[in-house]
Design an enzyme around this catalytic site. Structure first.
Site, PDB file in Angstrom:
ATOM      1  N   THR A   1    -108.069 -38.786 -25.151  1.00 35.95           N
ATOM      2  CA  THR A   1    -108.559 -37.544 -25.739  1.00 35.95           C
ATOM      3  C   THR A   1    -107.393 -36.581 -25.871  1.00 35.95           C
ATOM      4  O   THR A   1    -106.686 -36.324 -24.888  1.00 35.95           O
ATOM      5  CB  THR A   1    -109.647 -36.922 -24.840  1.00 35.95           C
ATOM      6  OG1 THR A   1    -110.702 -37.869 -24.676  1.00 35.95           O
ATOM      7  CG2 THR A   1    -110.198 -35.649 -25.441  1.00 35.95           C
ATOM      8  N   CYS A   2    -107.183 -36.049 -27.062  1.00 40.36           N
ATOM      9  CA  CYS A   2    -106.083 -35.109 -27.291  1.00 40.36           C
ATOM     10  C   CYS A   2    -106.297 -33.864 -26.433  1.00 40.36           C
ATOM     11  O   CYS A   2    -107.301 -33.164 -26.554  1.00 40.36           O
ATOM     12  CB  CYS A   2    -106.015 -34.723 -28.762  1.00 40.36           C
ATOM     13  SG  CYS A   2    -104.713 -33.516 -29.117  1.00 40.36           S
ATOM     14  N   ILE A   3    -105.330 -33.591 -25.580  1.00 38.10           N
ATOM     15  CA  ILE A   3    -105.457 -32.487 -24.636  1.00 38.10           C
ATOM     16  C   ILE A   3    -105.508 -31.126 -25.339  1.00 38.10           C
ATOM     17  O   ILE A   3    -106.293 -30.256 -24.955  1.00 38.10           O
ATOM     18  CB  ILE A   3    -104.336 -32.529 -23.566  1.00 38.10           C
ATOM     19  CG1 ILE A   3    -104.623 -31.531 -22.452  1.00 38.10           C
ATOM     20  CG2 ILE A   3    -102.967 -32.349 -24.191  1.00 38.10           C
ATOM     21  CD1 ILE A   3    -103.743 -31.700 -21.233  1.00 38.10           C
TER      22      ILE A   3
END
Length: 130
Positions: A77-79
């Protein structure tokens, strides 16, 4: 063949997550590999621990969790996209002095470098949504 999968659309307002799920199932059934699934933009909502779809509806969250566990798929998941949308894990909550966190236990937060790595190591990359 190894595939890198990028999902950008929100779980229930677009077909992106559902189409990507069906694609991954088809790829795996043919003996191929999913190197990584990267959740970006509104697709990061797939990582929430708080979504509770009605029992008579398809649960896209559970479907992705089950597929990832069953096939040991690296889902990232893209932070930045997650934080921007209020999705954080316990570590990020502490770092930003927040009292709560809502990222699913299985979710892994990381940066776009993970997507670049996936494109380098996979034979093909495919994007859903956006």
């Amino acid at each position: 063949m190894k595939f890198a999968v990028l999902i950008q659309g929100a779980p229930y307002s677009t077909q992106a997550a559902y189409s990507a799920l069906n694609f991954c199932k088809a790829v795996l059934s043919e003996g191929h590999e999913i190197y990584r699934v990267f959740l970006y933009q509104d697709a990061v909502h797939l990582s929430t621990s708080l979504a509770t779809p009605p029992q008579d509806e398809f649960n896209i969250y559970a479907a992705w969790t089950d597929l990832a566990r069953e096939h040991n798929i690296d889902m990232v998941t893209c932070i930045a996209a997650a934080a921007r949308r209020g999705l954080i894990d316990e570590r990020e909550a502490k770092r930003h002095n927040k009292t709560h966190f809502n990222l699913a236990a299985d979710a892994e937060l990381s940066g776009l470098g993970q997507w670049i790595d996936a494109m380098i190591h996979a034979d093909r990359s495919i994007s859903f949504g956006g």
